[in-house]
Enzyme design. Structure first.
Site, short mmCIF file in Angstrom:
data_model
loop_
_atom_site.label_atom_id
_atom_site.label_comp_id
_atom_site.label_asym_id
_atom_site.label_seq_id
_atom_site.Cartn_x
_atom_site.Cartn_y
_atom_site.Cartn_z
N LYS A 201 -32.95 22.18 32.69
CA LYS A 201 -33.80 22.30 33.88
C LYS A 201 -35.25 21.92 33.55
O LYS A 201 -35.87 21.15 34.25
CB LYS A 201 -33.71 23.75 34.38
CG LYS A 201 -34.50 24.03 35.62
CD LYS A 201 -34.19 25.45 36.10
CE LYS A 201 -35.24 25.94 37.06
NZ LYS A 201 -35.00 27.30 37.52
N GLU A 207 -33.60 23.83 21.57
CA GLU A 207 -32.23 23.62 21.11
C GLU A 207 -31.61 22.37 21.72
O GLU A 207 -31.01 21.54 21.04
CB GLU A 207 -31.35 24.83 21.52
CG GLU A 207 -31.66 26.12 20.80
CD GLU A 207 -32.71 26.97 21.49
OE1 GLU A 207 -33.52 26.41 22.28
OE2 GLU A 207 -32.74 28.19 21.23
N GLY A 261 -31.48 29.18 36.10
CA GLY A 261 -30.57 28.63 35.09
C GLY A 261 -29.20 29.29 35.11
O GLY A 261 -28.17 28.62 35.18
N ARG A 262 -29.16 30.62 35.08
CA ARG A 262 -27.88 31.31 34.96
C ARG A 262 -27.07 31.30 36.25
O ARG A 262 -25.94 31.80 36.29
CB ARG A 262 -28.07 32.73 34.41
CG ARG A 262 -29.04 33.59 35.18
CD ARG A 262 -29.36 34.87 34.41
NE ARG A 262 -30.40 35.66 35.04
CZ ARG A 262 -31.72 35.45 34.89
NH1 ARG A 262 -32.15 34.44 34.15
NH2 ARG A 262 -32.59 36.24 35.47
N GLU A 347 -29.21 39.38 31.52
CA GLU A 347 -30.50 38.69 31.60
C GLU A 347 -31.17 39.03 32.94
O GLU A 347 -32.39 39.09 33.04
CB GLU A 347 -30.31 37.18 31.45
CG GLU A 347 -31.59 36.45 31.11
CD GLU A 347 -31.38 35.03 30.61
OE1 GLU A 347 -31.34 34.83 29.37
OE2 GLU A 347 -31.25 34.11 31.43
N HIS A 378 -4.86 44.98 21.87
CA HIS A 378 -4.51 45.11 20.45
C HIS A 378 -5.75 45.16 19.58
O HIS A 378 -5.67 44.99 18.38
CB HIS A 378 -3.63 43.92 20.04
CG HIS A 378 -2.31 43.92 20.74
ND1 HIS A 378 -1.18 44.47 20.19
CD2 HIS A 378 -1.97 43.48 21.97
CE1 HIS A 378 -0.18 44.34 21.05
NE2 HIS A 378 -0.63 43.75 22.14
N LYS A 506 -38.88 33.14 21.30
CA LYS A 506 -39.08 31.69 21.28
C LYS A 506 -40.45 31.36 20.70
O LYS A 506 -40.60 30.49 19.85
CB LYS A 506 -39.04 31.14 22.72
CG LYS A 506 -37.70 30.87 23.29
CD LYS A 506 -37.89 29.96 24.51
CE LYS A 506 -36.86 30.21 25.58
NZ LYS A 506 -37.17 29.57 26.85
C1 G6Q Z 1 -31.17 31.34 32.62
C2 G6Q Z 1 -32.23 31.14 31.68
C3 G6Q Z 1 -31.87 30.33 30.45
C4 G6Q Z 1 -31.91 28.83 30.61
C5 G6Q Z 1 -31.90 28.19 29.24
C6 G6Q Z 1 -31.89 26.69 29.30
O1 G6Q Z 1 -31.30 31.83 33.69
O2 G6Q Z 1 -33.34 30.64 32.34
O3 G6Q Z 1 -30.62 30.70 29.91
O4 G6Q Z 1 -30.86 28.39 31.39
O5 G6Q Z 1 -33.00 28.64 28.51
O6 G6Q Z 1 -33.02 26.21 29.94
P1 G6Q Z 1 -33.16 24.72 30.34
O7 G6Q Z 1 -32.09 24.39 31.33
O8 G6Q Z 1 -34.53 24.57 30.92
O9 G6Q Z 1 -32.98 23.90 29.09
#
Ligand code: G6Q
Length: 540
Positions: A201, A207, A261-262, A347, A378, A506
């Protein structure tokens, strides 16, 4: 907590604390009918809980008193409910059954949503049909999704959950900054037939960017620069950064900041899902979620699945002081559903200050964990049956299997039902004595074994029973949990849609990274200095 209904719930709790779930069944012959919901392909049974109609009435009054009805409208209508980031929360706009206008900052966002969907569907059709070619003229066989957090967990979970509906494309997800992850991916892919979908996003996530760069570098060792256009695609809001990375405008799938994002698998972030299962199934996934949105928005709280399940969680979390909740899908396809929900739930509602910025004096977000049944039986079920902690469980199962085989499915389903029953009923001393007597044990042996063989039972669960694992039903199931998160956030008076708690780590990681090449690290605490020194010994 100042809500009037909260106080009444405390009294209700005191009054009934000694009662057992089975007592509630004995009192009310209609309990299952009253405490279950039949909706579309769903049958949700919440009768195996430590509550009665009076508790439920108080819980739904609490929802009203919290302003839930108005909050739901603000959520769907694009109010900036993510206040600390000054954003609307509109994943629901991406799955409207009959697209109608929704305004953000005075602008209708629906036409753009439809445009991006069309771009996704056209692209997916081209790749699936083989019309979209790699740089040497071969069809794409493999898609690698590069993303993390919300740009990975949702797409990966849904792709895996709907594997049955997959086509000839093979999907791989790379997320971890650990170089071993990307190296294992490189071993599997062919530069001539692989499509890389970079999903970020912000397009600033460490990463994802390092994984994308490593893959691009490896790709360019095997292909000319001019081949990038056939193999690298991006999903982002940050068009400038994507262009800087070297991706052409026509290969960018835009998204907007009003989708968190989530909660973004419904947007262009779901491109990998769309490639994996095709546009028709992706549309069904959206439609299933859209139907759950309608249910949530219109059903009376007393018949509203996300509302009721959210309130039951609050009941255990805040009145029974339960810390965790297990989610056990009886489907191998849903093996990563608990991990996906861990992010969505923890989160969102892992917050310690209320909407006024004041520390809360009550518990908020609960700890979510789980693994697929029957494997979990199990493994950790022992603690759920006989341990010292109460762990409410969501059992999720499907009445019809996707592959033929009643032999397997009957066994799976019998376990599914047996566990909810065993948790509730337990096994009393009388039954254990009878069983041991039948086995020919002496009275002394029986008395010695008795405490170990008794299950006290009275452990609560919800059963979410669904006709079959289809894209539409999965869409509804995910949306159900999303709205449940929302309701809990309203009751707890917290902001569910930011995630500032992820930032500090971070920030420090970036500072520490710079220190690996420096002599002096004494500005760190002694423990961290020791760890950095140990690392430096092995760093090459
Ligand atoms: C979710 C968070 C987080 C995000 C990641 C990736 O709600 O905001 O998990 O999705 O940090 O972010 P980018 O899509 O910006 O790389």
């Amino acid at each position: 907590m100042s809500l009037k209904s909260w106080k009444l719930l405390e009294s209700n709790f005191q009054k009934n604390a000694q009662k057992k779930i089975i007592d509630y069944f004995a009192e009310d012959a209609e309990r299952v009918k009253n405490l279950s919901i039949r909706w579309e392909s769903f049958y949700v049974d919440y009768s195996k809980n430590l509550l009665d109609q009076e508790t439920l009435d108080l819980l739904t009054s609490m929802a009203e008193e919290s302003g839930l009805s108005q909050a739901i409208e603000a959520y769907f209508e694009g109010g900036k409910i993510n206040e600390t980031e000054d954003r609307a929360v509109l994943h629901t706009a991406l799955r409207q059954i009959r697209p109608s206008s929704i305004n953000v900052d005075g602008k209708n966002i629906t036409p753009k949503i439809e445009k991006v969907k069309k771009q996704m569907f056209d692209f997916a059709n081209q790749v699936i049909s083989g019309e979209w070619k790699g740089h040497t003229g071969k069809a794409i066989k493999h898609v690698v999704n590069i993303g993390i957090g919300g740009s990975d967990l949702g797409p990966a979970m849904v792709t895996e959950a709907l594997e049955f509906y997959g086509n000839r494309l093979q999907l791989t997800f790379v997320s971890n900054v650990d170089g071993d992850h990307v190296e294992e991916v490189i071993k599997k892919v062919d530069p001539e037939t692989t499509l890389f979908v970079i999903v970020s996003k912000t397009f600033t996530t460490q990463e994802t960017l390092i994984n994308a760069r490593t893959l691009k570098k490896w790709f360019l060792n095997n292909a000319p620069e001019s081949a990038i256009g056939n193999h690298f695609i991006a999903v982002s809001t940050n068009l400038e950064k994507v262009t800087e990375f070297g991706i052409a405008a026509q290969n960018i799938f835009p998204m907007n900041d009003w989708v968190g994002g989530r909660f973004s698998l419904w947007s262009s972030v779901g491109l990998s899902i769309c490639l994996a299962i095709g546009p028709k199934n992706f549309k069904a996934l959206l439609e299933g979620a859209g139907k759950m949105d309608q249910h949530f928005r219109s059903a009376d709280f007393k018949e509203n699945m996300p509302v009721l399940l959210a309130l039951i969680t609050v009941w255990y979390n805040n009145f029974w002081e339960v810390e965790t909740e297990a989610i056990i899908p009886y489907s191998q396809y849903l093996r990563n559903f608990p991990a996906y929900l861990q992010q969505a739930i923890m989160e969102s509602n892992g917050k310690g200050v209320d909407r006024n910025g004041q520390p809360v004096n009550y518990q908020t977000g609960n700890v979510i964990w789980g693994a697929p049944g029957t494997n979990a039986q199990h493994a950790f079920f022992q603690l759920m049956h006989q341990g010292t902690k109460m762990i409410p469980v969501d059992f999720i199962g499907f009445a019809k299997p996707l592959h033929n085989g009643n032999d397997h499915h009957d066994k799976l389903m019998s376990n599914f039902f047996a566990q909810t029953q065993a948790l509730m009923r337990g096994k009393n001393a009388k039954t254990v004595r009878e069983e041991l007597t039948k086995q020919g044990k002496s009275p002394e042996q029986i008395e010695a074994l008795l405490p170990f063989k008794v299950f006290e039972g009275n452990r609560p669960s919800n059963t979410l029973f669904i006709e079959q694992l289809t894209p539409a039903n999965l869409g509804s199931l995910i949306a159900l949990y999303e709205h449940r998160i929302f309701v809990q956030g309203i009751i707890w008076n917290i902001f569910s849609y930011d995630q500032w708690g992820v930032e500090l780590g971070k920030q420090l990681a970036n500072e520490i990274l710079k220190d690996f090449d420096k002599e002096r690290i004494d500005h760190h605490d002694p423990s961290t200095q020791g760890l950095i020194k140990f690392y430096k010994k092995f760093r090459n």
